[in-house]
Each structure stands twice: as structure tokens, then as C-alpha cells.
Design an enzyme around this catalytic site. Structure first.
Site, PDB file in Angstrom:
ATOM      1  N   HIS A  75      42.368  19.394  48.831  1.00 27.86           N
ATOM      2  CA  HIS A  75      42.967  18.484  50.161  1.00 27.86           C
ATOM      3  C   HIS A  75      43.879  19.563  50.547  1.00 27.86           C
ATOM      4  O   HIS A  75      44.738  20.388  49.986  1.00 27.86           O
ATOM      5  CB  HIS A  75      43.699  17.502  49.449  1.00 27.86           C
ATOM      6  CG  HIS A  75      44.498  16.609  50.383  1.00 27.86           C
ATOM      7  ND1 HIS A  75      43.842  16.136  51.466  1.00 27.86           N
ATOM      8  CD2 HIS A  75      45.893  16.292  50.642  1.00 27.86           C
ATOM      9  CE1 HIS A  75      44.679  15.674  52.545  1.00 27.86           C
ATOM     10  NE2 HIS A  75      45.843  15.919  51.707  1.00 27.86           N
ATOM     11  N   CYS A 189      39.952  16.475  56.242  1.00 23.45           N
ATOM     12  CA  CYS A 189      41.472  17.053  55.975  1.00 23.45           C
ATOM     13  C   CYS A 189      41.581  18.501  56.261  1.00 23.45           C
ATOM     14  O   CYS A 189      42.508  18.984  57.282  1.00 23.45           O
ATOM     15  CB  CYS A 189      42.191  16.606  54.637  1.00 23.45           C
ATOM     16  SG  CYS A 189      41.280  17.704  53.301  1.00 23.45           S
TER      17      CYS A 189
END
Length: 316
Positions: A75, A189
Site C-alpha cells: 500500500h 492507491c
């Protein structure tokens, strides 16, 4: 081919932007609250000098530590530090209802069409959780910017966030070859971080020369076939055979909230993809048929260089 229209020839299909963000349906519930400590992006003083940090950690690191880091499922976020105030900030983009809901729909009783709980959005909050990013990931200075550039970036984030509202998990391309055709690009993301870096570069930021890698989950497919939207497939004049096939395809996935169940469902569908060479993709509120081919699915962690801007430079 069951009345299928021939595919549009523009590849990759451009990600569709919207005029506004729709209200979320109360049926859609997140296990973890989206952006629990979020705040408005502050207005910085023009003369401020702000450090910009690249942040990366394994997905669900807060719960599973480095587990998904071994699979290179990461992430991404970006951090800022104001020289004038000494305050730190984190900005990231992620799913409102967790990854499973963005990737697969619910089949609800009494509803013909699959029901999607899918939105993604930017989250901005004060502080950088150093331990979270450093423990199994990355926290590294990539550039410095002025307060003016930060404020211009904040205006862009508002636009980007209001118009790019749906999370797209998959990149779909023709083969693992570097130069192969990309049919669809993901919107998640890391793409937000890449867009943010590019915006800063266009505003004049000069980035350090360091290696930056990002996770992509890629499906491999022959040329996709356009199927239609929810109304044309599942409406009263819809294609009942196609509607049943799409519902059947999604039936193994029940977007539970637990990670373990998500992966059990994922492997069920991968089995179907491998055995039947088929995948139904929902992209831009439209359905596509993907004639899948080997190696079917791959998680890659590839280098994407930091951008070069187009304006006069500022900073390092």
C-alpha cells in the site's frame, strides 16, 4: 455470440471521471472505518518549505505485519512535513468498503443485477505513523516543495477526489511482455500517489533519483468483448442468458470482510478462470468479457520512476 457488440478499439479504455460522488448505500458496510482521523488539507504559507516523503507498507500491515509484504502486495501513501510549523501529514487513497467489496459484487436476493459496494477516496490526516511505514516498508524523502506548490496540489486533490470515485483492482493486458497491449488500467492507491507525484513535478518539484516500485495485480486476456451496462444486460429488455452467466461467475465471491475468506473466494474464482478461460470485468459501470489466457494472473512489483516535471525547478 449472443448479441454481443464488437469491442471499442481504443486501448486502454480510459478511466471514466464523474461530475460528483454518489451517496453510499447503507447496505455497504466497512469493517474498518474509512479515514477515521481525516481532516481538511491545511493552507500552507507560501514561503514554507515542505518535505515530501514516499510511504509504503504491506497491505493490512496493521493487522498482519509483513505477511503480504512477502507477496509484494503493498500500500502506498505520501507524507509531508512543514518546515515552518514542524507538523507532519499523511495523504493516501483507498477503498471506502475494503478491497473485497471493490473487487467483487454482492448477489442480493430479489435483485437481478450484481450490487457493487465500490468507492475509493483520498484521506488526509495530521501525523505520520513512522513505526507503521518503517517496520516493514518505506519512509524516504523524495523531494521538497514550496507552500504555494502544496496549496496548488491541494486544489488538484479536491478535483481528483470528486471525479475519480471508483476503485479498479485489476490491470488487464494482453501478455506479460513489457510492450504488450494494456486493455484496462487499474485505479487504486499507488495510481493516486503516482498522479500526485506527477502533479508536483508539473508544478516544479524535482525528485531525487531513487528506485520506486509499485504493486500491480494483472489479468492476462485476449481482446476484451464489450457486453453492455447494468440496464442493457439485467433490465427488463436485457439478455437473460448473459445475465445468468455473469451472476454465476460472481457467485463464489461473497465479499465477506475477513481477509481469509476473501482469499478463499479469490482462489475459487481463479480456479474458474484457469479452467474456463473466462472473466467478467466491471469497469466504468460497464461489463466486459475477458477471454483469459496463460499465465492468467500475476502480482508484479515493478519499478515506476519518479517523474520529471515541465516547469522551472524548485528544491532538490
Amino acid at each position: 455470440s449472443g448479441g454481443l457488440r464488437s469491442p471499442r478499439r481504443r486501448w486502454p479504455v480510459p478511466y471514466r471521471r464523474f461530475d460528483y460522488r454518489p451517496k453510499t448505500d447503507p447496505y455497504c458496510q466497512a469493517r474498518y472505518t474509512f479515514c477515521p482521523t481525516g481532516s481538511a488539507i491545511p493552507v500552507m504559507k507560501e514561503e514554507d518549505v515542505i518535505e515530501v516523503y514516499r510511504l509504503q507498507a504491506p497491505v493490512w500491515e496493521f493487522k498482519y505485519g509483513d505477511l503480504l509484504g512477502h507477496l509484494k502486495i503493498m500500500h502506498d501513501a505520501v507524507g509531508f512535513k512543514s518546515s515552518l510549523t514542524g507538523k507532519n501529514y499523511t495523504m493516501e487513497w483507498y477503498e471506502l468498503f475494503q478491497l473485497g467489496n471493490c473487487t467483487f459484487p454482492h448477489l442480493r436476493p430479489g435483485m437481478d443485477a450484481p450490487f457493487w459496494c465500490n468507492q475509493g477516496a483520498a484521506c488526509f490526516y495530521e501525523g505520520i505513523d513512522d513505526a507503521h511505514w518503517k517496520a516493514n516498508g518505506t519512509l524516504v524523502l523524495v523531494t521538497t516543495i514550496s507552500g504555494t506548490m502544496f496549496n496548488e496540489m491541494a486544489q488538484w486533490v479536491k478535483y481528483d477526489n470528486e471525479t475519480g470515485i471508483y476503485y479498479e483492482t485489476w490491470t488487464v493486458q494482453a501478455s506479460p511482455d513489457n510492450k504488450s497491449t494494456v486493455w484496462f488500467d487499474s485505479y487504486e492507491c499507488s495510481k493516486f500517489i503516482l498522479r500526485t507525484y506527477q502533479k508536483l513535478a508539473d508544478l516544479g518539484a524535482v525528485f531525487k533519483k531513487i528506485q520506486t516500485n509499485y504493486t500491480s495485480i494483472i489479468l492476462f486476456s485476449g481482446e476484451p468483448i464489450y457486453l453492455g451496462n447494468e440496464t442493457s444486460i439485467f433490465g427488463s429488455q436485457g439478455n437473460k442468458t448473459l445475465a445468468a452467466a455473469i451472476r454465476d461467475f460472481y457467485s463464489p465471491f461473497k465479499p465477506h470482510q475477513s481477509v481469509r475468506e476473501f482469499f478463499v473466494d479469490l482462489f475459487k474464482i481463479i480456479d474458474r478462470v484457469f479452467l474456463n478461460h473466462q472473466f467478467y470485468l466491471f469497469y466504468n459501470l460497464e461489463y466486459w468479457f475477458l477471454p483469459m489466457k496463460s499465465p492468467y494472473l500475476k502480482i508484479i512489483y515493478e519499478e515506476v520512476p519518479l517523474p520529471v516535471g515541465s516547469k522551472a525547478s524548485f528544491g532538490v
